[in-house]
Design a protein around this motif. Structure first.
Motif, PDB file in Angstrom:
ATOM      1  N   VAL A  13      11.432  47.022  69.307  1.00  0.00           N
ATOM      2  CA  VAL A  13      10.591  45.812  69.413  1.00  0.00           C
ATOM      3  C   VAL A  13       9.974  45.670  70.814  1.00  0.00           C
ATOM      4  CG1 VAL A  13      11.830  44.560  67.585  1.00  0.00           C
ATOM      5  CG2 VAL A  13      12.460  44.162  69.979  1.00  0.00           C
ATOM      6  N   TRP A  36      11.539  45.326  73.803  1.00  0.00           N
ATOM      7  CA  TRP A  36      12.226  44.511  74.798  1.00  0.00           C
ATOM      8  C   TRP A  36      12.929  45.406  75.803  1.00  0.00           C
ATOM      9  CZ3 TRP A  36      15.018  40.143  71.504  1.00  0.00           C
ATOM     10  CH2 TRP A  36      14.049  39.242  71.061  1.00  0.00           C
ATOM     11  N   MET A  84      15.453  39.966  65.915  1.00  0.00           N
ATOM     12  CA  MET A  84      14.528  41.109  65.995  1.00  0.00           C
ATOM     13  C   MET A  84      14.378  41.746  64.621  1.00  0.00           C
ATOM     14  SD  MET A  84      15.990  43.176  69.292  1.00  0.00           S
ATOM     15  CE  MET A  84      17.701  42.838  69.034  1.00  0.00           C
ATOM     16  N   VAL A  85      13.165  42.160  64.317  1.00  0.00           N
ATOM     17  CA  VAL A  85      12.916  42.947  63.108  1.00  0.00           C
ATOM     18  C   VAL A  85      12.106  44.164  63.542  1.00  0.00           C
ATOM     19  CG1 VAL A  85      11.803  42.981  60.833  1.00  0.00           C
ATOM     20  CG2 VAL A  85      12.979  40.907  61.608  1.00  0.00           C
ATOM     21  N   PHE A  97       9.210  46.927  59.523  1.00  0.00           N
ATOM     22  CA  PHE A  97       9.763  46.094  58.450  1.00  0.00           C
ATOM     23  C   PHE A  97       9.409  44.615  58.606  1.00  0.00           C
ATOM     24  CE2 PHE A  97      12.292  49.905  58.820  1.00  0.00           C
ATOM     25  CZ  PHE A  97      12.471  50.294  57.497  1.00  0.00           C
ATOM     26  N   ARG A 149       7.246  41.016  58.485  1.00  0.00           N
ATOM     27  CA  ARG A 149       6.513  40.249  57.459  1.00  0.00           C
ATOM     28  C   ARG A 149       6.976  40.571  56.042  1.00  0.00           C
ATOM     29  NH1 ARG A 149       2.426  36.900  59.468  1.00  0.00           N
ATOM     30  NH2 ARG A 149       2.918  35.625  57.659  1.00  0.00           N
ATOM     31  N   GLN A 150       8.278  40.903  55.918  1.00  0.00           N
ATOM     32  CA  GLN A 150       8.838  41.130  54.583  1.00  0.00           C
ATOM     33  C   GLN A 150       9.973  40.147  54.312  1.00  0.00           C
ATOM     34  OE1 GLN A 150       9.973  45.301  54.208  1.00  0.00           O
ATOM     35  NE2 GLN A 150       8.094  45.940  55.243  1.00  0.00           N
ATOM     36  N   GLY A 198      13.228  38.574  58.932  1.00  0.00           N
ATOM     37  CA  GLY A 198      13.499  37.655  60.040  1.00  0.00           C
ATOM     38  C   GLY A 198      14.051  36.339  59.507  1.00  0.00           C
ATOM     39  N   VAL A 252      15.165  29.721  72.679  1.00  0.00           N
ATOM     40  CA  VAL A 252      13.972  29.919  73.512  1.00  0.00           C
ATOM     41  C   VAL A 252      13.113  30.925  72.748  1.00  0.00           C
ATOM     42  CG1 VAL A 252      13.095  30.629  75.762  1.00  0.00           C
ATOM     43  CG2 VAL A 252      15.322  29.494  75.602  1.00  0.00           C
ATOM     44  N   ALA A 253      11.930  30.483  72.320  1.00  0.00           N
ATOM     45  CA  ALA A 253      11.129  31.299  71.394  1.00  0.00           C
ATOM     46  C   ALA A 253      10.154  32.217  72.110  1.00  0.00           C
ATOM     47  CB  ALA A 253      10.353  30.388  70.448  1.00  0.00           C
ATOM     48  N   THR A 254       9.899  33.363  71.491  1.00  0.00           N
ATOM     49  CA  THR A 254       8.768  34.188  71.921  1.00  0.00           C
ATOM     50  C   THR A 254       7.552  33.699  71.127  1.00  0.00           C
ATOM     51  OG1 THR A 254       9.149  35.790  70.167  1.00  0.00           O
ATOM     52  CG2 THR A 254      10.195  36.251  72.294  1.00  0.00           C
ATOM     53  N   GLN A 265       5.775  35.460  69.204  1.00  0.00           N
ATOM     54  CA  GLN A 265       5.865  36.041  67.855  1.00  0.00           C
ATOM     55  C   GLN A 265       6.872  35.304  66.982  1.00  0.00           C
ATOM     56  OE1 GLN A 265       6.642  40.261  68.217  1.00  0.00           O
ATOM     57  NE2 GLN A 265       5.513  40.661  66.334  1.00  0.00           N
ATOM     58  N   GLY A 266       7.954  34.809  67.612  1.00  0.00           N
ATOM     59  CA  GLY A 266       9.001  34.150  66.835  1.00  0.00           C
ATOM     60  C   GLY A 266       8.678  32.716  66.454  1.00  0.00           C
ATOM     61  N   LEU A 302       7.977  31.619  62.783  1.00  0.00           N
ATOM     62  CA  LEU A 302       9.173  31.755  61.932  1.00  0.00           C
ATOM     63  C   LEU A 302      10.115  30.573  62.146  1.00  0.00           C
ATOM     64  CD1 LEU A 302      11.441  33.167  60.262  1.00  0.00           C
ATOM     65  CD2 LEU A 302      11.917  34.573  62.265  1.00  0.00           C
ATOM     66  N   ALA A 307       8.884  27.503  60.607  1.00  0.00           N
ATOM     67  CA  ALA A 307       9.016  27.582  59.150  1.00  0.00           C
ATOM     68  C   ALA A 307      10.436  27.241  58.681  1.00  0.00           C
ATOM     69  CB  ALA A 307       8.615  28.976  58.661  1.00  0.00           C
TER      70      ALA A 307
HETATM   71  C1  LIG Z   1       9.627  37.271  65.103  1.00  0.00           C
HETATM   72  C2  LIG Z   1      10.138  38.261  64.067  1.00  0.00           C
HETATM   73  C3  LIG Z   1      11.671  38.301  64.159  1.00  0.00           C
HETATM   74  C4  LIG Z   1       9.713  37.792  62.653  1.00  0.00           C
HETATM   75  O1  LIG Z   1      10.346  38.615  61.719  1.00  0.00           O
HETATM   76  P1  LIG Z   1       9.679  38.894  60.281  1.00  0.00           P
HETATM   77  O2  LIG Z   1      10.677  39.621  59.448  1.00  0.00           O
HETATM   78  O3  LIG Z   1       8.375  39.555  60.466  1.00  0.00           O
HETATM   79  O4  LIG Z   1       9.452  37.412  59.738  1.00  0.00           O
HETATM   80  P2  LIG Z   1       9.451  36.973  58.221  1.00  0.00           P
HETATM   81  O5  LIG Z   1       8.753  38.005  57.385  1.00  0.00           O
HETATM   82  O6  LIG Z   1      10.830  36.616  57.803  1.00  0.00           O
HETATM   83  O7  LIG Z   1       8.548  35.679  58.307  1.00  0.00           O
HETATM   84  C5  LIG Z   1       9.016  34.419  57.929  1.00  0.00           C
HETATM   85  C6  LIG Z   1       7.925  33.397  58.196  1.00  0.00           C
HETATM   86  O8  LIG Z   1       7.698  33.272  59.577  1.00  0.00           O
HETATM   87  C7  LIG Z   1       6.297  33.113  59.821  1.00  0.00           C
HETATM   88  N1  LIG Z   1       5.829  34.300  60.553  1.00  0.00           N
HETATM   89  C8  LIG Z   1       6.533  35.406  60.871  1.00  0.00           C
HETATM   90  N2  LIG Z   1       5.794  36.269  61.617  1.00  0.00           N
HETATM   91  C9  LIG Z   1       4.591  35.675  61.765  1.00  0.00           C
HETATM   92  C10 LIG Z   1       3.396  36.063  62.440  1.00  0.00           C
HETATM   93  N3  LIG Z   1       3.298  37.228  63.115  1.00  0.00           N
HETATM   94  N4  LIG Z   1       2.347  35.221  62.369  1.00  0.00           N
HETATM   95  C11 LIG Z   1       2.415  34.059  61.694  1.00  0.00           C
HETATM   96  N5  LIG Z   1       3.526  33.642  61.035  1.00  0.00           N
HETATM   97  C12 LIG Z   1       4.606  34.438  61.073  1.00  0.00           C
HETATM   98  C13 LIG Z   1       5.648  32.974  58.477  1.00  0.00           C
HETATM   99  O9  LIG Z   1       5.704  31.603  58.098  1.00  0.00           O
HETATM  100  C14 LIG Z   1       6.586  33.774  57.618  1.00  0.00           C
HETATM  101  O10 LIG Z   1       6.566  33.395  56.254  1.00  0.00           O
HETATM  102  P3  LIG Z   1       5.498  34.097  55.264  1.00  0.00           P
HETATM  103  O11 LIG Z   1       5.538  35.573  55.518  1.00  0.00           O
HETATM  104  O12 LIG Z   1       6.000  33.698  53.912  1.00  0.00           O
HETATM  105  O13 LIG Z   1       4.160  33.504  55.626  1.00  0.00           O
HETATM  106  C15 LIG Z   1       9.526  39.675  64.324  1.00  0.00           C
HETATM  107  O14 LIG Z   1       8.122  39.550  64.391  1.00  0.00           O
HETATM  108  C16 LIG Z   1      10.018  40.346  65.588  1.00  0.00           C
HETATM  109  O15 LIG Z   1      11.085  40.992  65.606  1.00  0.00           O
HETATM  110  N6  LIG Z   1       9.284  40.234  66.712  1.00  0.00           N
HETATM  111  C17 LIG Z   1       9.642  40.871  67.980  1.00  0.00           C
HETATM  112  C18 LIG Z   1      10.882  40.228  68.589  1.00  0.00           C
HETATM  113  C19 LIG Z   1      10.732  38.730  68.739  1.00  0.00           C
HETATM  114  O16 LIG Z   1       9.777  38.233  69.330  1.00  0.00           O
HETATM  115  N7  LIG Z   1      11.735  37.986  68.226  1.00  0.00           N
HETATM  116  C20 LIG Z   1      11.810  36.523  68.309  1.00  0.00           C
HETATM  117  C21 LIG Z   1      12.660  36.166  69.446  1.00  0.00           C
HETATM  118  S1  LIG Z   1      12.638  34.441  69.828  1.00  0.00           S
END
Ligand SMILES: CC(C)(COP(=O)(O)OP(=O)(O)OC[C@H]1O[C@@H](n2cnc3c(N)ncnc32)[C@H](O)[C@@H]1OP(=O)(O)O)[C@@H](O)C(=O)NCCC(=O)NCCS
Length: 282
Positions: A24, A26, A71-72, A76, A78-79, A82, A103-105, A107-108, A111, A114
């Motif tokens: 990812v 980091w 982290m995802v 994998f 948007r499936q 997360g 504390v959000a990024t 990208q997070g 989610l 939601a």
């Molecule tokens: C953030 C992260 C964990 C999301 O994981 P993911 O498996 O892609 O998320 P999901 O598929 O479970 O998404 C769940 C919901 O979150 C929202 N969401 C997730 N990623 C999104 C994006 N890039 N843009 C907009 N909405 C998003 C949506 O509402 C989504 O629901 P939907 O797909 O039905 O619309 C992943 O992008 C990641 O690992 N990023 C890098 C590390 C990071 O920043 N982690 C967060 C630390 S605070």
């Protein structure tokens, strides 16, 4: 998705977690990865023997928990993985009605929104490049050490400030060779700062003090003892402290939303918290 591929992660999964961290993008050093595995409850999702998603919950009694290491793997995303990982972590906190912070990024953030988190503040990352960066490798970090009698008072001052008991985290930080500054008078500890030397950088936090003057005096002292990089993660309401950091040539390099679920405000006497421990631990 098939839940049978989700497991609890333990210390022996450090290599798997390190690979996911790298995937990812980091930069988390090894000792920090061990700390996240040993101080919290982490879950992971496996595909074909490979760790493809993770999340960790760090509980401090039933007063507060911190969610981190979400982290995802990019292949994998948007499936729904997360969301599944986060929901797994939140199950237990819902049963005990424990508020959860993070504390959000960038990208997070969507989610977390939601699944019911709301932004309640911001954390600014402040960094100071040393006066002469080429000398960093020769500078030695201050090694003051934390005396046993101070450690107990620090943990209880932190509990009042943070609003939740974090003994386990503190003992892990002390074991990780954290050094520190402690200010005490006849009535006890009035403030403290912990510092960890990591990747040529001094990471300061938690920094807890009765006043911003005391907090900034410690940072000034640190800049005199250590000419390498220094980093702190500071709650953005600490405006007087932030003004002091600017005078000491610190620059804000990142700003991240602080989010909360299960309560409207964070517990404790937060006006005394000048730097958090780490975004993962809160
Ligand atoms: C953030 C992260 C964990 C999301 O994981 P993911 O498996 O892609 O998320 P999901 O598929 O479970 O998404 C769940 C919901 O979150 C929202 N969401 C997730 N990623 C999104 C994006 N890039 N843009 C907009 N909405 C998003 C949506 O509402 C989504 O629901 P939907 O797909 O039905 O619309 C992943 O992008 C990641 O690992 N990023 C890098 C590390 C990071 O920043 N982690 C967060 C630390 S605070």
């Amino acid at each position: 998705m098939d839940d049978s591929r989700i497991t609890r992660l333990a210390k022996h999964n450090a290599d798997d977690l390190a690979m996911l961290v790298q995937a990812v993008g980091w930069n988390i050093p090894r000792d920090q990865i061990h700390l996240t595995l040993s101080t919290g409850q982490m879950v992971g999702c496996w595909r074909d023997g490979r760790l493809v998603a993770s999340a960790g919950l760090y509980t401090y009694g039933t007063e507060l928990a911190s969610l981190g290491m979400v982290m995802v793997h990019p292949a994998f995303q948007r499936q729904g993985l997360g969301r599944t990982m986060v929901n797994r972590c939140l199950q237990e906190t819902e049963r005990t009605r424990t508020p959860v912070m993070l504390v959000a990024t960038e990208q997070g953030f969507p989610l977390y929104q939601a699944v019911g988190f709301k932004a309640v503040g911001q954390i600014g990352r402040f960094e100071r490049v040393g006066d002469d960066p080429s000398q960093s490798a020769h500078a030695s970090p201050p090694s003051i050490g934390v005396a046993a009698e101070d450690a107990k008072d620090m943990v209880s001052m932190d509990a009042r400030t943070y609003g939740a008991p974090r003994d386990r985290l503190y003992h892990a930080l002390f074991r990780q060779n954290a050094t520190g500054f402690v200010c005490r008078d006849a009535s006890g500890v009035r403030g403290f700062a912990l510092c960890v030397h990591r990747q040529q950088m001094l990471v300061v936090g938690p920094l807890v003090a009765e006043s911003s003057d005391l907090a900034i005096a410690w940072v000034r002292d640190l800049t005199r003892r250590w000419n390498g990089r220094i980093r702190l993660d500071v709650p953005s309401e600490q405006t007087a402290f932030i003004a002091g950091l600017s005078q000491l040539k610190f620059r804000e390099t990142m700003i991240s939303p602080l989010m909360l679920r299960g309560a409207d405000r964070l517990p404790g006497q937060r006006n005394r918290l000048y730097a958090i421990a780490d975004p993962v631990f809160g």
